[in-house]
Design a protein around this motif. Structure first.
Motif, short mmCIF file in Angstrom:
data_model
loop_
_atom_site.label_atom_id
_atom_site.label_comp_id
_atom_site.label_asym_id
_atom_site.label_seq_id
_atom_site.Cartn_x
_atom_site.Cartn_y
_atom_site.Cartn_z
N MET A 62 10.64 8.71 10.74
CA MET A 62 10.65 8.62 12.20
C MET A 62 9.29 8.95 12.81
SD MET A 62 14.36 10.24 13.12
CE MET A 62 13.95 10.45 14.82
N ILE A 63 8.64 9.99 12.30
CA ILE A 63 7.42 10.49 12.94
C ILE A 63 6.16 9.83 12.38
CG2 ILE A 63 6.01 12.55 13.29
CD1 ILE A 63 8.67 14.14 13.27
N ARG A 64 6.07 9.72 11.08
CA ARG A 64 4.86 9.19 10.44
C ARG A 64 5.27 8.28 9.28
NH1 ARG A 64 -0.60 10.94 10.95
NH2 ARG A 64 -1.78 10.42 9.08
N PRO A 65 5.67 7.04 9.55
CA PRO A 65 6.23 6.17 8.52
C PRO A 65 5.28 5.83 7.38
CG PRO A 65 6.21 5.08 10.68
CD PRO A 65 5.67 6.44 10.86
N HIS A 66 3.97 5.91 7.60
CA HIS A 66 3.02 5.62 6.53
C HIS A 66 2.70 6.85 5.69
CE1 HIS A 66 0.75 6.54 10.20
NE2 HIS A 66 -0.06 7.17 9.40
N GLY A 67 3.29 8.00 6.00
CA GLY A 67 3.10 9.22 5.22
C GLY A 67 1.89 10.01 5.66
N LEU A 68 1.64 11.09 4.97
CA LEU A 68 0.52 11.96 5.33
C LEU A 68 -0.83 11.35 5.00
CD1 LEU A 68 1.96 15.38 4.10
CD2 LEU A 68 1.84 14.53 6.43
N PHE A 69 -0.93 10.71 3.84
CA PHE A 69 -2.20 10.18 3.37
C PHE A 69 -2.20 8.66 3.26
CE2 PHE A 69 -2.16 14.52 1.94
CZ PHE A 69 -3.44 14.95 2.17
N GLY A 70 -1.13 8.01 3.66
CA GLY A 70 -1.03 6.56 3.52
C GLY A 70 -1.80 5.83 4.61
N ARG A 71 -2.18 4.60 4.32
CA ARG A 71 -2.85 3.77 5.32
C ARG A 71 -1.80 3.20 6.26
NH1 ARG A 71 -6.04 -0.32 1.69
NH2 ARG A 71 -3.92 -1.05 1.76
N HIS A 72 -2.12 3.16 7.54
CA HIS A 72 -1.16 2.65 8.49
C HIS A 72 -1.54 1.28 9.04
CE1 HIS A 72 -4.15 4.78 10.90
NE2 HIS A 72 -3.82 4.00 11.90
N ASP A 73 -2.56 0.66 8.46
CA ASP A 73 -2.90 -0.68 8.90
C ASP A 73 -1.94 -1.70 8.28
OD1 ASP A 73 -3.97 -0.05 6.42
OD2 ASP A 73 -5.49 -1.60 6.53
N ILE A 74 -1.58 -2.69 9.05
CA ILE A 74 -0.64 -3.70 8.61
C ILE A 74 -1.42 -5.00 8.45
CG2 ILE A 74 1.42 -5.03 9.20
CD1 ILE A 74 2.37 -2.59 10.78
N GLU A 75 -1.26 -5.62 7.31
CA GLU A 75 -1.98 -6.86 7.03
C GLU A 75 -0.98 -8.00 6.99
OE1 GLU A 75 -4.40 -8.57 3.26
OE2 GLU A 75 -4.76 -6.52 3.84
N ARG A 76 -1.21 -9.01 7.78
CA ARG A 76 -0.33 -10.18 7.78
C ARG A 76 -0.80 -11.13 6.71
NH1 ARG A 76 2.68 -11.26 13.05
NH2 ARG A 76 3.76 -12.52 11.54
#
Length: 163
Positions: free
Chosen positions: A148-162
């Motif tokens: 809910m708060i940080r779906p990409h995790g603590l150290f994960g990248r949050h950029d989404i590539e199409r």
């Protein structure tokens, strides 16, 4: 005495299967198909542009991963046994992976430490109040809050590539 011999044989078979898979993959990734898979892993757009079927390569990589997972699962089940507690281990593993970030090894290590501390401290406080069994609840709450708060995790990248 006979139990120790049986356990040793299982460990030897497991080591033999792991070694055989390692050698097989070393040889496979030197073949034409293996080189295509390595190219896809390196740069799928460039591989696609020179005529390599990226979809087929991704499918093959999933198939190879499933073969390794089945072999590991059979060996693990033979050594450790399979019971209901294994699903709780899966929940903890999934929580660590999501909390740390699915693409970060350092995140998995840090998340494992964090989850272990939160689980034990939380259980020490909640178990006397609810009568025990709160460890799994704490793990599930951490998983839900992370998504809910940080779906990409603590150290994960949050950029989404199409694609």
């Amino acid at each position: 005495f006979l139990g120790d011999i049986f356990v040793s044989r299982i460990h030897l078979v497991g080591a033999g299967v792991a070694l055989a898979l390692f050698v097989a993959f070393m040889l496979f990734f030197r073949t034409r198909t293996g080189i295509k898979l390595r190219a896809i892993a390196d740069d799928y757009m460039a591989s696609w542009s020179v005529g390599v079927s990226v979809e087929r390569g991704v499918g093959l990589s999933w198939a190879l991963a499933s073969v390794v997972a089945v072999a590991a699962g059979v060996i693990w089940g033979e050594i450790q046994g399979v019971d209901q507690a294994l699903s709780l281990l899966l929940l903890k593993g999934l929580t660590v992976a999501v909390l740390g970030g699915l693409d970060s090894i350092l995140g998995a290590v840090v998340a494992g430490i964090i989850l272990g501390v939160v689980e034990n401290v939380g259980a020490d406080f909640l178990d006397p109040l609810v009568g025990g069994g709160s460890r799994e609840l704490i793990v599930a709450v951490v998983l839900i809050l992370t998504v809910m708060i940080r779906p990409h995790g603590l150290f994960g990248r949050h950029d989404i590539e199409r694609v």
